[in-house]
Scaffold this motif. Sequence first.
Motif, PDB file in Angstrom:
ATOM      1  N   GLU A   1     -88.978  46.074 -23.766  1.00  0.00           N
ATOM      2  CA  GLU A   1     -90.325  46.605 -23.975  1.00  0.00           C
ATOM      3  C   GLU A   1     -91.357  45.466 -24.017  1.00  0.00           C
ATOM      4  O   GLU A   1     -92.450  45.580 -23.445  1.00  0.00           O
ATOM      5  CB  GLU A   1     -90.360  47.396 -25.288  1.00  0.00           C
ATOM      6  CG  GLU A   1     -91.690  48.089 -25.554  1.00  0.00           C
ATOM      7  CD  GLU A   1     -91.671  48.879 -26.856  1.00  0.00           C
ATOM      8  OE1 GLU A   1     -92.750  49.165 -27.377  1.00  0.00           O
ATOM      9  OE2 GLU A   1     -90.552  49.187 -27.345  1.00  0.00           O
ATOM     10  N   ALA A   2     -90.997  44.359 -24.690  1.00  0.00           N
ATOM     11  CA  ALA A   2     -91.911  43.210 -24.772  1.00  0.00           C
ATOM     12  C   ALA A   2     -92.082  42.555 -23.406  1.00  0.00           C
ATOM     13  O   ALA A   2     -93.185  42.150 -23.021  1.00  0.00           O
ATOM     14  CB  ALA A   2     -91.380  42.199 -25.783  1.00  0.00           C
TER      15      ALA A   2
ATOM     16  N   GLU B   1     -86.011  46.603 -27.427  1.00  0.00           N
ATOM     17  CA  GLU B   1     -87.256  45.990 -27.900  1.00  0.00           C
ATOM     18  C   GLU B   1     -87.630  44.791 -27.023  1.00  0.00           C
ATOM     19  O   GLU B   1     -88.814  44.577 -26.724  1.00  0.00           O
ATOM     20  CB  GLU B   1     -87.090  45.543 -29.352  1.00  0.00           C
ATOM     21  CG  GLU B   1     -86.945  46.708 -30.342  1.00  0.00           C
ATOM     22  CD  GLU B   1     -86.624  46.223 -31.744  1.00  0.00           C
ATOM     23  OE1 GLU B   1     -86.499  44.987 -31.929  1.00  0.00           O
ATOM     24  OE2 GLU B   1     -86.492  47.060 -32.653  1.00  0.00           O
TER      25      GLU B   1
ATOM     26  N   ALA C   1     -91.801  44.021 -20.528  1.00  0.00           N
ATOM     27  CA  ALA C   1     -92.515  44.921 -19.611  1.00  0.00           C
ATOM     28  C   ALA C   1     -94.016  44.661 -19.632  1.00  0.00           C
ATOM     29  O   ALA C   1     -94.723  44.974 -18.664  1.00  0.00           O
ATOM     30  CB  ALA C   1     -92.218  46.368 -19.975  1.00  0.00           C
ATOM     31  N   LYS C   2     -94.515  44.071 -20.718  1.00  0.00           N
ATOM     32  CA  LYS C   2     -95.949  43.785 -20.828  1.00  0.00           C
ATOM     33  C   LYS C   2     -96.355  42.553 -20.014  1.00  0.00           C
ATOM     34  O   LYS C   2     -97.551  42.304 -19.824  1.00  0.00           O
ATOM     35  CB  LYS C   2     -96.313  43.575 -22.298  1.00  0.00           C
ATOM     36  CG  LYS C   2     -96.106  44.829 -23.146  1.00  0.00           C
ATOM     37  CD  LYS C   2     -96.385  44.554 -24.617  1.00  0.00           C
ATOM     38  CE  LYS C   2     -96.113  45.804 -25.460  1.00  0.00           C
ATOM     39  NZ  LYS C   2     -96.318  45.544 -26.909  1.00  0.00           N
ATOM     40  N   LEU C   3     -95.341  41.785 -19.537  1.00  0.00           N
ATOM     41  CA  LEU C   3     -95.638  40.609 -18.705  1.00  0.00           C
ATOM     42  C   LEU C   3     -95.781  41.076 -17.263  1.00  0.00           C
ATOM     43  O   LEU C   3     -94.894  40.911 -16.429  1.00  0.00           O
ATOM     44  CB  LEU C   3     -94.507  39.566 -18.835  1.00  0.00           C
ATOM     45  CG  LEU C   3     -94.199  39.058 -20.248  1.00  0.00           C
ATOM     46  CD1 LEU C   3     -92.976  38.155 -20.236  1.00  0.00           C
ATOM     47  CD2 LEU C   3     -95.408  38.304 -20.806  1.00  0.00           C
ATOM     48  N   THR C   4     -96.926  41.651 -16.938  1.00  0.00           N
ATOM     49  CA  THR C   4     -97.118  42.300 -15.632  1.00  0.00           C
ATOM     50  C   THR C   4     -97.272  41.304 -14.493  1.00  0.00           C
ATOM     51  O   THR C   4     -97.070  41.652 -13.331  1.00  0.00           O
ATOM     52  CB  THR C   4     -98.356  43.197 -15.675  1.00  0.00           C
ATOM     53  OG1 THR C   4     -99.485  42.429 -16.125  1.00  0.00           O
ATOM     54  CG2 THR C   4     -98.131  44.366 -16.641  1.00  0.00           C
TER      55      THR C   4
ATOM     56  N   THR D   1     -90.073  44.320 -11.509  1.00  0.00           N
ATOM     57  CA  THR D   1     -88.887  44.141 -12.336  1.00  0.00           C
ATOM     58  C   THR D   1     -87.699  44.688 -11.552  1.00  0.00           C
ATOM     59  O   THR D   1     -87.703  45.849 -11.149  1.00  0.00           O
ATOM     60  CB  THR D   1     -89.013  44.878 -13.675  1.00  0.00           C
ATOM     61  OG1 THR D   1     -90.165  44.396 -14.367  1.00  0.00           O
ATOM     62  CG2 THR D   1     -87.780  44.652 -14.540  1.00  0.00           C
TER      63      THR D   1
ATOM     64  N   LYS E   1     -91.509  37.926 -28.763  1.00  0.00           N
ATOM     65  CA  LYS E   1     -91.163  38.627 -27.526  1.00  0.00           C
ATOM     66  C   LYS E   1     -89.657  38.697 -27.325  1.00  0.00           C
ATOM     67  O   LYS E   1     -89.132  39.682 -26.811  1.00  0.00           O
ATOM     68  CB  LYS E   1     -91.818  37.928 -26.330  1.00  0.00           C
ATOM     69  CG  LYS E   1     -93.325  38.079 -26.266  1.00  0.00           C
ATOM     70  CD  LYS E   1     -93.911  37.306 -25.103  1.00  0.00           C
ATOM     71  CE  LYS E   1     -95.434  37.432 -25.065  1.00  0.00           C
ATOM     72  NZ  LYS E   1     -96.026  36.605 -23.985  1.00  0.00           N
TER      73      LYS E   1
END
Length: 576
Positions: free
Chosen positions: A513-514, A510, A516-519, A364, A448
């Motif tokens: 944060e959503a 928010e 960030a889960k898409l690694t 990121t 998301k």
Amino acid sequence: MTDLKRLLRYLGPYRRDMVIGALLVVIETAFELFIPLLMADLIDVGVKNHDVPYILQQGVYMGICALLSLVTGLLYARFAARAAYGWGARIREAQYQKVQGFAFSNLDHFESSSLVTRMTTDVTVLQNAVNGGFRPMVRGPVMLVMGVGLSFWMNPTLALVFLVCAPLLGAALFYILRKIAPLYSLLQRAVDRLNGTVQEGLTAIRAVKAFVRGEYEEEKFQEVNTSLMETSQKTFQYAVLNLPAFQLVMYVCVILIMWFGGNMILNSTLQVGELTGFLSYVFQVMNSMMMISNVFLLLTRSLASAHRIGQVLEEQPAFSSPEQPVGQVRDGSVDFDRVFFKYKPEAQEYALSDVSLSIKAGQTVGVLGGTGSAKTTLVQLIPRLYDASRGTVRVGGRDVRDYDLRALRDAVGIVLQKNVLFSGTIRENLLWGNPEADDDTLWEACRKARADEFIERLPKGMDTDLGQGGVNVSGGQKQRLCIARTLLKKPKVLIFDDSTSAVDTATEGEIREALAKLTDVTKIIIAQRITSVMDTDQIIILDDGRIHGTGTHRELLEKDSIYQEIYASQMKGEED
């Protein structure tokens, strides 16, 4: 004429209708030209000898010729209309398809209002030229040749009048065309300006009302509207000279024929029926010459429109897929290797200069910089919306110029700085990201992007109509819908070009944060707020098209002056 010939290639299946229409005009003209011969015999034989059956017979023949001429004329109208409007539709389709293949640099050559005019008004001019000009274009020369030939056959002496009138008509036509030819191009450009003003005024109507600038916009519109009116008046004041000039010459010609023909009748070298028939040919020949002159006027305007359309169709896309393209992007890594870029080859300064950076797959990255530091320009090179002037941009380890454009842009999702939604429902707009997505997939993307919270409150939910350009939702809601639409593409590289500027800080957190889960997705975030990028793996600082510094939040806070200045200005109140 080259532009017009090139556009005639788009006739396609309507070429047959055009040929049939031309044949029907020739047949119609032949029937009309046969009528004066029958009329001359009716007078010189039937009337002179009081032969009523012969008069009725000739009258029936004349009626049949007139009826056949009417039928062929009606059939021509059908085929001509099909050819004209079918041709126009194919040209519009070709222009629209061409524009879809343009790069951003190609679109920079044309204003949107000008493209609208070229696809509407200019095509309509060509359609009118075929619909209204094809018949006289075929009929005029046929009638002229046959009329003059039959006139010389009936009376060679009287037919010499044409040798006097023709040069006069030619001189008048030459003068008119010389005056109006350059004015038609000015006229179409005036239409461009009018369309541009209308488009801008209606698009920004809410801002106009908010700033109470209605009178100013009215004055601006009145200025371009008056300019179009004056240009039109100047153009058509020459065009309308065509009719009186031709009528003057025609009636002078008739007077001369009546004078010389009357003397020949008195000297018994010409019969009344012959003079009557000859006058009919005179009117037909003069009308044919007037038709030809009108065709020249239509053709002159058509050439101006054909040239403008030709400019769109001839514009070569700045870039396209290579002959043997790479069809799949391996991963989301992005590399810039000594990249320079300027929007126009003739520009003296580069928008980006000597940019080198490396972004690993799944990272990121934040991009910060002042206004005009070329942040948007930088990310537009990744999906190849523009091509680097020098240097190499790589995605997934391959030069972006090696990829199939569709494959590259499917792998790179970009939420543009200017959010664009289309007329239709929320569902229809989201399906742009993935036309095959079901409701569960749509709602997952909306969650998301934190768009689900306001969509659920709407009476029709996903089926709520957004209005033209998404006028029925707020700026922040637009941004969240655009983010959801891009997430539906499931790209390997996800670019946010200041796309949360209208979202409140809590909602933005928010969304981050959503995301960030898409690694497995590389995320590049252009932002104005330092809080949007301070937790990223890497931050890039741009200054006047150059990389001023790269590093994490802590590293830049220690060593980069621009980042320190941004941090101090934005975080001072929070620290206090």
